[in-house]
Design an enzyme around this catalytic site. Sequence first.
Site, PDB file in Angstrom:
ATOM      1  CB  CYS A 222      -0.996  -0.013   1.162  1.00 39.51           C
ATOM      2  SG  CYS A 222      -0.284   0.181   2.816  1.00 39.51           S
ATOM      3  CG  HIS A 270      -4.629  -0.023   3.735  1.00 39.83           C
ATOM      4  ND1 HIS A 270      -3.845  -0.939   3.056  1.00 39.83           N
ATOM      5  CD2 HIS A 270      -5.536   0.431   2.825  1.00 39.83           C
ATOM      6  CE1 HIS A 270      -4.274  -1.056   1.814  1.00 39.83           C
ATOM      7  NE2 HIS A 270      -5.293  -0.218   1.643  1.00 39.83           N
ATOM      8  CG  HIS A 282      -6.625   0.280  -1.933  1.00 40.39           C
ATOM      9  ND1 HIS A 282      -6.831  -0.335  -0.715  1.00 40.39           N
ATOM     10  CD2 HIS A 282      -7.565  -0.248  -2.770  1.00 40.39           C
ATOM     11  CE1 HIS A 282      -7.846  -1.175  -0.794  1.00 40.39           C
ATOM     12  NE2 HIS A 282      -8.306  -1.138  -2.021  1.00 40.39           N
TER      13      HIS A 282
END
Length: 307
Positions: A222, A270, A282
């Site tokens: 990420c 995240h 993402h």
Amino acid sequence: MAAAVCVGLTSAGSAQAAPTAQEVENQIDKQWEQLEPTIEQYNKVHNQLLANQKKAKELEDKIQPLSLQTDLAMTRVGGIAAKYYKIGPSSEVNAMLATGDPGTLTEQLTILDRLARDEQRQIADVVAARDKFNAEKQRLDALIVQLARQDADLAAKKKQIDAEIKRLEKLRETAVGKVTIDVGACPAVTVIGKAAIAVRTACQQLGKMYKWGSTGPNTFDCSGLTQFAWKKAGVSLTHFTGDQWNEGRPISKSEARAGDLVFFFADRHHVGIYLGNNLMVHASRAGQPVKVANIQYMPVAGFRRVA
């Protein structure tokens, strides 16, 4: 952590009815919430290790000429001492006879004594600087050893993570076979400049698979995706969600626009690139490609603008 995880998942997988695809996905999502913080912690420690190794090398490069400078200065002082302070009485007499003026010899020795003291002061400064760098390098070397140990420990944990994810992927394949994942499509955005470049770069990665610790160009985690996208726009971000949170300035959701970073969960483990209208691009987790998703499926921690 991995052992406790396996117990819970095995009990679910050993039920009489085979789990559905959605049940498997839910298991993976739930487990990923526990695994991803370890991945980002690995990224943090690994980046610190690389930075400190570079700093130690720079210090070592500075220490080498200081050591040479000190050795040369010591040689000069040694030469002065040998030539002027270790001459015997007969040499002093010969010098006075040669000049015919005892005052001349006294004056010469006084000047040389002053020069020697100046040399010694210069040496003291060089030695002090060298010792300072040596002390700093010793501290850095100790830190690098500690970070390398942490790096190895985290890598071992990540190996366990990979094994667990592989097991879950096999469980999914057994339950429903190969699954084609819809990566979505990036909507048109109205931003310009660096944000537009970052968004365009991120959207060009759709379909590329997640891989922990990866910053592209073929796979991403990420924070690796956000780093890669913004690097193309000329903005440097650290490969760690915690640092990326601090590298941007806080903005509210109502202020958020395409290109901003959106973070999730209380520990912000995240991150994705916001596209507007509650959408983001993402790198979600292992077994999944880079894709467009709604930000509301995870608890939003906040937004940051990096340019």
